[in-house]
Design an enzyme around this catalytic site. Structure first.
Site, short mmCIF file in Angstrom:
data_model
loop_
_atom_site.label_atom_id
_atom_site.label_comp_id
_atom_site.label_asym_id
_atom_site.label_seq_id
_atom_site.Cartn_x
_atom_site.Cartn_y
_atom_site.Cartn_z
N ASP A 158 -3.42 4.40 -0.45
CA ASP A 158 -4.23 3.41 -0.15
C ASP A 158 -4.52 3.17 1.17
O ASP A 158 -5.73 2.67 1.72
CB ASP A 158 -3.17 2.12 -0.61
CG ASP A 158 -2.91 1.95 -1.97
OD1 ASP A 158 -4.02 2.09 -2.94
OD2 ASP A 158 -1.58 1.72 -2.67
N ALA A 170 0.87 -1.25 -0.08
CA ALA A 170 -0.20 -0.13 0.07
C ALA A 170 0.91 1.27 0.00
O ALA A 170 2.12 1.29 0.65
CB ALA A 170 -0.87 0.05 1.26
N ASP A 171 0.42 2.16 -0.71
CA ASP A 171 0.87 3.54 -0.48
C ASP A 171 0.12 4.44 0.50
O ASP A 171 -0.75 3.99 1.10
CB ASP A 171 1.13 4.30 -1.84
CG ASP A 171 0.20 4.75 -2.60
OD1 ASP A 171 -1.01 4.75 -1.97
OD2 ASP A 171 0.24 5.04 -3.62
N SER A 172 0.37 5.58 0.46
CA SER A 172 -0.10 6.50 1.74
C SER A 172 -1.64 6.60 1.33
O SER A 172 -2.37 6.72 2.42
CB SER A 172 0.58 7.90 1.68
OG SER A 172 0.52 8.45 0.70
#
Lengths: 417, 78
Positions: B39, B35-37
């Site tokens: 997400d 996940a990125d921020s």
């Protein structure tokens, strides 16, 4: 400084009459209508209940679901089109200098569906803001070129042009100029649109711009016909790989044709109505001819903007006759929007692909649904009614005009050493 | 697996496109599940919706793993 030559070395298409360039050409040459009853939403309450939607397109055939859901449809279309075009170009992504390859895309509206869904959620939530973090990055029009660049690692100039229905032609002209100036070696360009949504159809209905021929939707898009009653909304898009000629030659690329001119003008007249005498259309075509160092007599085929609206179609023909004079009768003219519908910001892109294919196959795609030519239009003009026509095509001029009075014209030419 | 844990797992599988077997108690959204921020923000919002809770930002910052999410929701959901 001497400008570099720019050639087309790859193409992609995702259209209501074909999901690849090959299928698209089959649709064009056979005069297929892309119109269908709207499936994207329930259109019961809408004046117009049909559109030219994509057929059988499953984004997950191309993009993993978890990535696709972070893109609006118009960006998904862009990535799929760009993938076909890049593969078609044969560019070796391991070897080529990707820092000198750009992505300049066109979209008239951007993520309309995303915007609509988020605002509907806001309303459902009593105006308490619970926006999805991907709302803005999905909606903004420039996300299409951003996603394409990330997929391929192209780090050159990257943005999306917005000039309504002229957007893709503006994108292609910008790409053309950067390559001519030596600022890029190649560019993924074109455009895409996904406006077959409640807001899109309802909004254009409110403008009285769309055909309401619900009982005979296949013949609704009928540019130049006396009974035309508006345009038919289309979706999808097209893409070109433009490349500097020497670079393409050195790598032994397949070269479809040369892009030799781009013209731009404005009507400065009205926000939606075209100038009745086609002043802006004339200037745009004249500018493109000047840019290409060509005379009107050099053009063989014009792929018109021809949207099937009452005001738009005759003004473009007037502009053509004012500029091309007697040569108008020697040219073939057609509107492929009769088949694809109007892809708005993607229109210039699918029509550029049609122009390149017309040169490749020496065949003019037809204007379908042309039953009775409008009396306002000179009956001696060859509008390529209903059937494709084989003929010598060295040069094609392609027009796009957008709400806001934006006009943009491209000229493609058969490749000569 | 508790009802809450299975719902949390389902949301993570759906949003991040990972295999259910990867969604372990210790798994970190960013380090293990890709996940990125953005997400992560979306996951928190989905948890809020699914479990009808409001997770304040300062609390959300402490939810970095699957186990932390389940623990928070078990304590705070109605």
């Amino acid at each position: 400084m001497e400008l570099k030559r720019v050639v087309v070395t790859g193409m992609g298409a995702l259209t209501p009459i074909g999901n690849t360039v090959e299928e698209y050409w089959n649709g064009l040459k056979n005069g297929v209508s892309g119109a269908n009853p709207i499936t994207h939403f329930d259109p019961t309450e809408f004046k117009t209940q049909f559109a030219c939607e994509l057929k059988g397109f499953e984004v997950t055939d191309f993009i993993p679901r978890q990535d696709a859901r972070k893109m609006d449809l118009f960006s998904q279309y862009g990535v799929v089109i760009a993938t076909e075009a890049v593969e078609d170009s044969g560019l070796d992504l391991e070897k080529v200098n990707k820092d000198k390859i750009g992505v300049i895309w066109g979209s008239g509206i951007g993520g309309l569906k995303t915007f609509e869904e988020e605002v509907l959620n806001l309303a459902d939530n009593n105006l308490v803001p619970k926006f999805n973090p991907f709302f803005i990055p999905k909606m903004i029009a420039d996300s299409a070129s951003g996603h394409i660049s990330m997929k391929f690692g192209f780090r050159g100039p990257n943005y999306v042009t917005v000039s309504a229905c002229a957007s893709a032609n503006n994108a292609i002209i910008d790409a053309f100029n950067y390559i001519r100036l030596g600022r890029m070696i190649a560019c993924v360009t074109g455009g895409s649109e996904a406006a077959v949504t409640r807001a899109g159809v309802g909004g254009f209905n409110a403008l009285r711009a769309l055909s309401t021929r619900n009982d005979d939707y296949k013949t609704a898009s009928r540019p130049y016909d006396k009974d035309r009653d508006g345009f038919v909304l289309g979706e999808g898009g097209g893409g070109l790989i433009l490349e500097e000629y020497e670079h393409a030659k050195a790598r032994g690329a397949k070269i479809y044709c040369e892009l030799v001119g781009g013209g731009i003008s404005s009507d400065a007249y009205h926000i939606t109505a075209p100038h009745p005498e086609g002043v802006g259309a004339y200037l745009s075509m004249e500018d493109a001819l000047d840019d290409a160092k060509m005379k009107p007599e050099d053009i063989d085929y014009i792929n018109t903007h021809g949207t099937s609206t009452g005001l738009g179609d005759p003004q473009e023909i007037k502009a053509i006759q004012n500029l091309f004079k007697e040569h108008t009768y020697n040219m073939s003219i057609s509107s492929t929007k009769s088949m694809t519908g109007h892809l708005l910001g993607g229109a210039g892109a699918v029509e550029s692909v049609a122009a390149v294919l017309a040169i490749q196959h020496q065949t003019v795609p037809p204007t379908i649904n042309l039953f009775n030519v409008d009396e306002e239009i000179d009956q001696k003009i060859d509008l390529t009614p209903n059937k494709a026509k084989e003929r010598k095509i060295n040069t094609v001029l392609s027009n796009c005009f957008g709400f806001g009075g934006h006009n943009a014209t491209l000229i493609f030419k058969k490749m000569e050493e | 697996m508790s009802d809450i844990a299975s719902k949390v797992t389902k949301i993570i599988v759906e949003k991040l496109g990972v295999e259910e077997s990867e969604v372990t108690t210790e798994a970190s959204f960013t380090n293990d599940l890709g996940a990125d921020s953005l997400d992560t923000v979306e996951l928190i919002m989905e948890f809020e919706k699914e479990f009808n809770v409001s997770i304040p930002d300062d609390q959300a910052e402490n939810i970095q793993t699957v186990g932390q999410a389940v623990a928070y929701l078990e304590e705070n959901s109605k």
